[in-house]
Design a protein around this motif. Structure first.
Motif, PDB file in Angstrom:
ATOM      1  N   ALA A   1      15.576   6.475 -17.227  1.00 15.96           N
ATOM      2  CA  ALA A   1      14.900   5.142 -17.115  1.00 15.96           C
ATOM      3  C   ALA A   1      14.029   5.038 -16.115  1.00 15.96           C
ATOM      4  N   GLU A   2      12.963   4.192 -16.013  1.00 14.12           N
ATOM      5  CA  GLU A   2      12.009   4.200 -15.100  1.00 14.12           C
ATOM      6  C   GLU A   2      12.466   2.895 -14.420  1.00 14.12           C
ATOM      7  N   SER A   3      11.981   3.202 -12.970  1.00 15.61           N
ATOM      8  CA  SER A   3      12.223   2.003 -11.968  1.00 15.61           C
ATOM      9  C   SER A   3      13.569   1.404 -11.914  1.00 15.61           C
ATOM     10  N   LEU A   4      14.525   2.273 -11.835  1.00 14.02           N
ATOM     11  CA  LEU A   4      15.982   1.849 -11.833  1.00 14.02           C
ATOM     12  C   LEU A   4      15.894   1.019 -10.472  1.00 14.02           C
TER      13      LEU A   4
ATOM     14  N   ILE B   1      19.115  -2.525 -13.744  1.00 16.99           N
ATOM     15  CA  ILE B   1      18.165  -2.742 -14.551  1.00 16.99           C
ATOM     16  C   ILE B   1      16.929  -1.749 -14.367  1.00 16.99           C
ATOM     17  N   GLY B   2      16.282  -1.571 -15.449  1.00 19.28           N
ATOM     18  CA  GLY B   2      15.152  -0.660 -15.208  1.00 19.28           C
ATOM     19  C   GLY B   2      14.097  -0.923 -16.219  1.00 19.28           C
ATOM     20  N   GLN B   3      13.374  -0.048 -16.718  1.00 19.83           N
ATOM     21  CA  GLN B   3      12.433  -0.127 -17.615  1.00 19.83           C
ATOM     22  C   GLN B   3      12.445   1.155 -18.736  1.00 19.83           C
ATOM     23  N   GLU B   4      12.108   0.841 -20.080  1.00 16.80           N
ATOM     24  CA  GLU B   4      11.691   1.838 -21.107  1.00 16.80           C
ATOM     25  C   GLU B   4      10.608   1.456 -21.681  1.00 16.80           C
ATOM     26  N   ASN B   5       9.671   2.180 -21.724  1.00 18.42           N
ATOM     27  CA  ASN B   5       8.009   2.208 -22.300  1.00 18.42           C
ATOM     28  C   ASN B   5       7.587   0.756 -22.067  1.00 18.42           C
ATOM     29  N   GLY B   6       7.796   0.349 -20.645  1.00 19.72           N
ATOM     30  CA  GLY B   6       7.010  -0.698 -20.205  1.00 19.72           C
ATOM     31  C   GLY B   6       7.897  -1.857 -20.312  1.00 19.72           C
ATOM     32  N   GLU B   7       9.106  -1.941 -20.998  1.00 18.69           N
ATOM     33  CA  GLU B   7       9.979  -3.188 -21.065  1.00 18.69           C
ATOM     34  C   GLU B   7      11.166  -3.149 -20.235  1.00 18.69           C
ATOM     35  N   SER B   8      11.437  -4.311 -19.796  1.00 17.82           N
ATOM     36  CA  SER B   8      12.786  -4.259 -18.770  1.00 17.82           C
ATOM     37  C   SER B   8      13.985  -4.063 -19.714  1.00 17.82           C
ATOM     38  N   LYS B   9      14.831  -3.526 -19.391  1.00 15.62           N
ATOM     39  CA  LYS B   9      16.311  -3.250 -19.683  1.00 15.62           C
ATOM     40  C   LYS B   9      17.418  -3.472 -18.874  1.00 15.62           C
ATOM     41  N   THR B  10      18.712  -3.805 -19.363  1.00 14.11           N
ATOM     42  CA  THR B  10      19.711  -3.681 -18.527  1.00 14.11           C
ATOM     43  C   THR B  10      20.694  -2.720 -18.774  1.00 14.11           C
ATOM     44  N   TYR B  11      20.917  -1.914 -17.940  1.00 13.21           N
ATOM     45  CA  TYR B  11      21.783  -0.564 -18.570  1.00 13.21           C
ATOM     46  C   TYR B  11      23.253  -0.985 -18.268  1.00 13.21           C
TER      47      TYR B  11
END
Length: 390
Positions: A328-331, A373-383
C-alpha cells in the motif's frame, strides 16, 4: 484524220509515262539525299526519286561521341542536341543477383540491373533470360495493375495478368490536399475515411531541450519531444543528433523479448549493448504496453494490527503485511482516544519500515480505536482495525 491519229498517239504516250512513274514510285528503293536543316534536334532527308521527306533525331555512336552519325553536325560546333547514343552489345554478363552489357566497340559497361521476372513467367529474368535453375536470384516480380479497388478504409490493386491482389493499404492524404487519398485519388465525397496524413520533412529543428520536425509543404511543426540518449552514444541526442547528455535509454523492438520481472518491472536484452535491462512497467488501461503484464494480476495488499498496547502515554503496536503481492502507499496509523466525558482526540502517526508504530496520547482514557490506513491507486483505504478498553 492525221490530227486525230496524232492526238491519240499523244494520249497513249502520256498514259504509259504516268503508269511508269506510278510503278516506279511503288517499286523503287528510296535514294536519300540529306537536306541541310537548321534544327538542333533533327535532320531531314529527301528521296531523289519520289521526293518523299523523312525526319530523324540526331544520333551518335560510342566511337564518335557528340557527332551526329546522320548529318555530321557536332554538339560543340553546331549546338545540336543528341538524345540517341548507339552501342554494339555483346551477350549479357550475369552474376547471382545482376546482369549487364559490355559494348564491343567502346568496351564500357551498361544496363546493370537486378534480375526481375514477370508474374506470368516466374523464375525467368525478363531482361537477360536466365532462370533460377541457372543460379540467379529474382529480386522483383512485375505485374500489370488495374485501377484501384477500394472500400471505406483501404485501397488495393489487382494484377490483370495473374489476378492476385497487391498493395492493400489505408487511405492517407497529403497535408496540402486534405480529404483526397494520395494513392488511389478517391475523396471523402466518395465515402472513404482518411486515416493518415503525409508531410515532407525538412529535417530536425531543435533548441537546448527539445527537437521537432517542420513540414516543407504545410509549414507546421510536428513530433516535438525532449532530447534523449541511447546506449550506443551517450554524447548526442538519439533522434536529432545534436550534442546532448541526459538519461540513457535502451531498446528492444521485439515485444516478445520483454519478460515479467516483478509487479513493478519487466526485463529485456538491449538490441544495442546486449545487456540485461530491468525497467518499470508502462501501463495503459491497466496493461503494460511492453510485456503485457496486467495490473489485475496484482493481488491487493492485506494487513493486520498486532501487539496493540497502551502505556498511559502512547499506543504502540505493529502492522503486519499478511497477504497480497503489492504494498500500500502512504501507510499510517490513525488512533482515536475516547476520554472520560465523551471527549475524544484523533492522532495520526507514520508506520516504520518494520511495521512498528508509536502514537502518543493522554489520559484518563476509556476507549482507544486504532485504524491502519493507506492509499491504492490514489484512493484512501482502511486495511485493519483494532481497539483497546481501559
Amino acid at each position: 484524220m492525221k490530227k486525230l491519229a496524232l492526238a491519240l498517239a499523244l494520249v497513249l504516250v502520256l498514259t504509259l509515262g504516268l503508269a511508269s512513274i506510278a510503278a516506279a514510285e511503288e517499286e523503287h528503293q528510296h535514294s536519300w539525299a540529306l537536306i541541310d536543316l537548321p534544327n538542333i534536334y533533327i535532320h531531314q532527308y529527301i528521296c531523289t526519286i519520289c521526293h518523299q521527306i523523312e525526319y530523324e533525331d540526331h544520333w551518335d555512336d560510342c566511337t564518335a561521341p557528340d557527332v551526329c552519325g546522320g548529318c555530321g553536325k557536332t554538339v560543340e560546333n553546331d549546338g545540336i542536341i543528341i538524345n540517341m547514343h548507339y552501342h554494339t552489345w555483346d551477350d549479357y554478363t550475369v552474376s547471382k543477383t545482376e546482369h549487364w552489357h559490355y559494348c564491343t566497340s567502346c568496351g564500357n559497361e551498361y544496363h546493370r540491373g537486378t534480375h526481375d521476372d514477370d508474374c506470368d513467367n516466374p523464375g525467368v529474368c525478363r531482361v537477360c533470360g536466365k532462370t533460377e535453375a541457372d543460379g540467379i536470384v529474382i529480386t522483383t516480380h512485375w505485374h500489370i495493375w488495374d485501377d484501384y479497388s477500394y472500400n471505406e478504409t483501404e485501397h488495393w490493386h489487382f494484377c490483370t495478368r495473374c489476378g492476385n491482389e497487391y498493395h492493400r493499404d489505408e487511405h492517407g492524404d497529403n497535408c496540402d490536399n486534405l480529404g483526397v487519398c494520395a494513392e488511389c485519388g478517391k475523396t471523402e465525397a466518395d465515402g472513404i475515411q482518411i486515416n493518415a496524413r503525409w508531410h515532407i520533412w525538412d529535417g530536425y529543428s531543435y533548441d537546448e531541450t527539445e527537437h521537432w520536425c517542420h513540414c516543407e509543404r504545410c509549414g507546421n511543426d510536428y513530433y516535438r519531444g525532449a532530447h534523449w540518449n541511447n546506449c550506443l552514444d551517450s554524447d548526442i541526442c538519439a533522434e536529432c543528433g545534436i550534442p546532448f547528455h541526459g538519461e540513457v535509454y535502451h531498446i528492444n523492438n521485439n515485444l516478445e523479448d520483454y519478460k515479467l520481472y516483478d509487479e513493478e518491472n519487466h526485463q529485456f536484452i538491449c538490441e544495442n549493448c546486449h545487456e540485461l535491462i530491468i525497467e518499470k512497467h508502462s501501463f495503459e488501461d491497466g496493461v503494460c504496453t511492453y510485456c503485457g503484464y496486467a495490473k489485475s494480476e496484482i493481488a491487493a495488499p492485506e494487513y493486520k494490527l498486532q501487539n496493540l498496547q497502551y502505556s498511559g502515554k502512547a499506543v504502540t503496536g505493529k502492522l503486519v503485511h499478511t497477504a497480497g503481492t503489492a504494498e500500500a502507499e502512504s501507510l499510517s496509523i490513525r488512533v482515536t482516544f475516547f476520554i472520560t466525558g465523551n471527549y475524544y482526540m484523533a492522532t495520526v502517526a507514520e508506520v516504520e519500515a518494520d511495521g512498528s508504530f508509536v502514537v502518543e496520547g493522554v489520559g484518563p482514557i476509556e476507549y482507544i480505536s486504532v485504524l491502519a490506513i493507506g492509499q491504492e491507486n490514489g484512493e484512501s483505504k482502511t486495511y485493519s482495525a483494532g481497539e483497546l478498553y481501559m
